[in-house]
Write an enzyme that holds these catalytic residues in place. Structure first.
Site, mmCIF file in Angstrom:
data_model
loop_
_atom_site.group_PDB
_atom_site.id
_atom_site.type_symbol
_atom_site.label_atom_id
_atom_site.label_comp_id
_atom_site.label_asym_id
_atom_site.label_seq_id
_atom_site.Cartn_x
_atom_site.Cartn_y
_atom_site.Cartn_z
ATOM 1 N N SER A 71 0.835 -1.200 0.000
ATOM 2 C CA SER A 71 0.000 0.000 0.000
ATOM 3 C C SER A 71 0.870 1.251 0.000
ATOM 4 O O SER A 71 2.079 1.189 0.231
ATOM 5 C CB SER A 71 -0.897 0.010 1.242
ATOM 6 N N LYS A 72 0.201 2.370 -0.219
ATOM 7 C CA LYS A 72 0.913 3.644 -0.215
ATOM 8 C C LYS A 72 1.554 3.893 1.151
ATOM 9 O O LYS A 72 2.631 4.459 1.248
ATOM 10 C CB LYS A 72 -0.074 4.757 -0.563
#
Ligand code: GLU
Length: 503
Positions: free
Chosen positions: A261-262
């Site tokens: 994920s970011k």
């Protein structure tokens, strides 16, 4: 041209994640391997999730990676338009076909009534599913008479069209990556295909467009595997031949479990987007691989190995090579761990094998961005620094002393290199240097070495303070080469400067 037609079908809901870029890459590689066509289709039916600039971002990312699409927005082929919002008028006809065949139905249930039902089920620790078990009891054209349904439609009541999942079937499907997949259709829900605002849902638009665009292979992320059964049933309902499907496994976090994920990127300091992205709403800026100094070749190479392998030990692949050897049968079933350190290693490999002239051009751009004008031979400087660099930016950190004479000297290094008597030796060295006519690196080396030998002192007594004078620290490439590159005048200037500062 072969008949292979693949598509990358992103929704423009934000910047393209590195996982989405890998999907695009695998589609591109498969198309090129088979002399086929790579289509870009923008799936923008969900207006609520539309994000300004996302479509441009997607196109620019593909362009930067040098994996251009053959057909798509701005590159109209015979199957356009390539944006679903511009194909809006097409879908109704298809949904009507299913209604006529009794394979889809109108449903008038309001969001509130369905919410209430959901809560009632939850209270009994059950899950409400709009399916064969419930559809007969709900507000739809299955439970209502034909006349009652028509009356509601005539009155302009809001509706959705749902797909009537066939019951009691063990549906066998084939995924190119996972092999046979079997699903009991009784577990599926009657998904919405179309809404009375005239917009199709993802499922309907996706199937209709893949069919109309004559897509032969659907290569997409694993998150769409649960939709495979519905999509297979839709193809069957339309009596269309389904494309082949390949679902790519997830890209996993570098540490721990789950999907990359970011937040992982933010926490560990690596980008998860190909290009920098500025959120149009919040103004937040997320960095990209391009802005961090990665070459597109690097990104393509490391992405290609996330979930695919050539079956050999080889790790460095050019795009050209990949288009020859890429094969769906070597796509892995299990998730691929993202390894930011390994990605840097790839970048280092690409920098090392890159043509020095090209790197020099990039380095010159960086210098002019920093406002530095120089007549120094950049190619030679790059050649001397390159092996310790991963990014072009590193060349600056490794070699800024070439362009800026030191004004301070590393304290530890000064203690080590500048002793009593060093200033006298350096003054003598200035005379030696002044006498050198041919200031080539070979000759500078020869003359200074001869002089040191004749003085019968250790080489370190000269080389260390000389390096400190030229660099400001004890780092950098061969000290004679540095002197030769700087030239006689600058070398003398810097040695005198050091004497003045360190005596
Ligand atoms: N629009 C879908 C997405 O955003 C495409 C899924 C598919 O390729 O079928 O990922």
């Amino acid at each position: 041209m072969s008949t292979v037609r693949v598509r990358f079908a992103p929704s423009p809901t934000g910047p393209l994640h590195i996982g989405g870029l890998r999907t695009a890459l695998f589609n591109y590689l498969y198309a090129k391997k088979h002399n086929g066509t790579f289509v870009l289709r923008i799936e923008d039916t969900d207006q609520n999730r539309f994000v300004e600039g996302a479509e441009e971002y997607i196109k620019e990312s593909l362009e930067w990676c040098k994996i251009p699409y053959d057909e798509g927005p701005g590159k109209e082929g015979n199957f356009g338009p390539y944006k679903q919002s511009e194909r809006k008028h097409l879908y109704k006809e298809y949904v009507n076909q299913l209604i006529e065949k009794g394979m889809a139905y109108y449903a008038f249930d309001t969001t509130e009534s369905l919410d209430t039902l959901r809560k009632e089920y939850e209270a009994e620790k059950k899950t409400f599913i709009y399916n064969w078990e419930n559809r007969g009891k709900l507000d739809n054209s299955i439970s209502l008479t034909k006349e009652a349904t028509q009356a509601k439609l005539d009155a302009g009541e809001k509706y959705v069209v749902r797909f009537k999942i066939p019951t009691g079937e063990s549906l066998e499907m084939f995924d190119e990556v996972r092999g046979k997949v079997v699903i009991n259709t009784d577990l599926l829900d009657d998904k919405v295909l179309y809404k009375s605002d005239g917009m199709p849902t993802y499922h309907l638009a996706n199937i209709v467009d893949d069919h109309l665009m004559e897509i032969t292979h659907v290569i997409r992320g694993e998150e769409w595997l649960p939709s495979l059964a519905l999509h297979t049933l839709l193809y069957r309902a339309f009596e269309w031949e389904a494309p082949k499907f390949a679902h790519l496994s997830l890209i996993l976090k570098p540490v721990g479990k789950g999907k990359l994920s970011k937040r992982d990127g933010d926490k560990m300091g690596f980008p998860v987007f190909p290009l920098e992205w500025k959120d149009p709403k919040t103004g937040d800026v997320s960095t990209g691989y391009r802005e961090e100094g990665f070459y597109p070749e690097t990104v393509v190479n490391f992405l290609s190995l996330l979930g695919w392998n050539s079956g050999t030990e080889q790790e460095i692949f050019s795009l050209e090579e990949l288009t020859q050897i890429f094969d769906l049968s070597k796509v892995n079933k299990s998730g691929a761990k993202f390894d930011p350190e390994k990605n840097k290693w790839f970048q280092q490999q690409y920098l090392q094998q890159r043509d020095t002239n090209l790197i020099s051009k990039e380095f010159k751009n960086l210098l002019s961005y920093k406002g530095i004008e120089t007549s120094l031979p950049i190619e030679t400087i790059v050649e001397s620094l390159k092996e310790r660099a991963v990014f072009v930016d590193d060349l600056w950190n490794l070699g800024k002393f070439f362009f800026e004479a030191p004004t301070t000297y590393d304290t530890k290094a000064s203690k080590k290199a500048w002793k009593d008597g060093t200033s006298d030796l350096m003054n003598e060295l200035v005379d030696v240097i002044t006498s050198i006519d041919d200031f080539s690196s070979a000759n500078v080396t020869l003359i200074i070495k001869e002089w040191i030998t004749s003085k019968e002192i250790g080489f370190g007594k000269i080389m260390m303070p000389l390096r400190l004078a030229l660099v400001g620290s004890l780092m950098g490439p061969d000290v004679y080469e540095i002197a030769a590159l700087l030239g006689k005048e600058a070398t003398i200037f810097r040695v005198k400067n050091a004497i003045a500062n360190l005596s």
